[in-house]
Design a protein around this motif. Structure first.
Motif, short mmCIF file in Angstrom:
data_model
loop_
_atom_site.label_atom_id
_atom_site.label_comp_id
_atom_site.label_asym_id
_atom_site.label_seq_id
_atom_site.Cartn_x
_atom_site.Cartn_y
_atom_site.Cartn_z
N UNK A 159 0.82 -1.23 -0.03
CA UNK A 159 -0.08 -0.18 -0.08
C UNK A 159 0.80 1.10 -0.13
N UNK A 160 1.87 1.36 0.82
CA UNK A 160 2.82 2.55 0.73
C UNK A 160 3.52 2.41 -0.65
N UNK A 161 4.01 1.44 -1.16
CA UNK A 161 4.46 1.68 -2.36
C UNK A 161 3.42 2.25 -3.37
N UNK A 162 2.33 1.77 -3.41
CA UNK A 162 1.26 2.32 -4.23
C UNK A 162 0.96 3.55 -4.19
N UNK A 163 1.07 4.00 -2.76
CA UNK A 163 0.54 5.49 -2.44
C UNK A 163 1.62 6.43 -2.85
N UNK A 164 3.07 5.88 -2.61
CA UNK A 164 4.31 6.66 -3.17
C UNK A 164 4.33 6.67 -4.81
N UNK A 165 3.93 5.76 -5.50
CA UNK A 165 3.93 5.75 -6.93
C UNK A 165 2.83 6.76 -7.40
N UNK A 166 1.75 6.68 -6.92
CA UNK A 166 0.50 7.54 -7.13
C UNK A 166 0.74 8.89 -6.92
N UNK A 167 1.32 9.35 -5.63
CA UNK A 167 1.73 10.70 -5.53
C UNK A 167 2.84 11.17 -6.35
N UNK A 168 3.90 10.28 -6.94
CA UNK A 168 4.94 10.70 -7.87
C UNK A 168 4.21 11.04 -9.10
#
Length: 122
Positions: A11-20
C-alpha cells in the motif's frame, strides 16, 4: 491494512507511486496555463496520507496559505484590487507567452482567435 506488514508495504508503495505520478503531471503543467501547482499540492496530499515528511510539507504549505489569507483579508479594497490585477496580468502574460511559443490553439473560438492574433508578435 496496517496490521498486515506485507499488504501495508504494498500500500505504501502504491501511495508513493500514485503521489509521484500526480506530482510529475503537475510539474509538467506548471509552465502551462492551468492548475499545475494545485496538482503538485494534490500529489503531496496523497503522499501525506502515508509519509511523515510529506505531512510536514503539507502542513508547511497550509500555514503559508493561511498566513497569506490572514494578511490579505484585512487589507483595504485597493490592496486586494492590486493583488487581483497583478494576478490577472501574470495569468495573461503566461497565456501570451504560451501563444508566442506554440500559436493560438484551435479550440479557441474564431472571434477570440482573430482578436488574439492582432496582438504584437502573434
Amino acid at each position: 491494512m496496517r496490521s498486515n506488514a506485507h499488504s501495508h508495504r504494498i500500500y505504501r508503495w502504491a501511495v508513493g507511486v500514485a503521489g509521484l505520478l500526480i506530482v510529475l503531471v503537475g510539474l509538467a503543467l506548471v509552465p502551462l496555463p492551468g492548475p499545475g501547482w494545485l496538482i503538485v499540492v494534490c500529489g503531496v496530499v496523497v503522499w501525506a496520507s502515508e509519509f511523515e515528511w510529506a505531512e510536514r510539507l503539507r502542513d508547511w504549505l497550509v500555514e503559508r496559505l493561511r498566513g497569506w489569507t490572514a494578511w490579505l483579508t484585512p487589507q483595504a479594497w485597493y490592496v486586494k484590487a492590486t493583488v487581483g490585477l497583478l494576478t490577472t496580468a501574470l495569468v495573461l502574460g503566461v497565456f501570451y507567452g504560451l501563444f508566442l511559443v506554440s500559436g493560438v490553439p484551435a479550440m479557441v473560438p474564431d472571434p477570440v482567435e482573430q482578436w488574439v492574433k492582432r496582438l504584437p508578435g502573434l
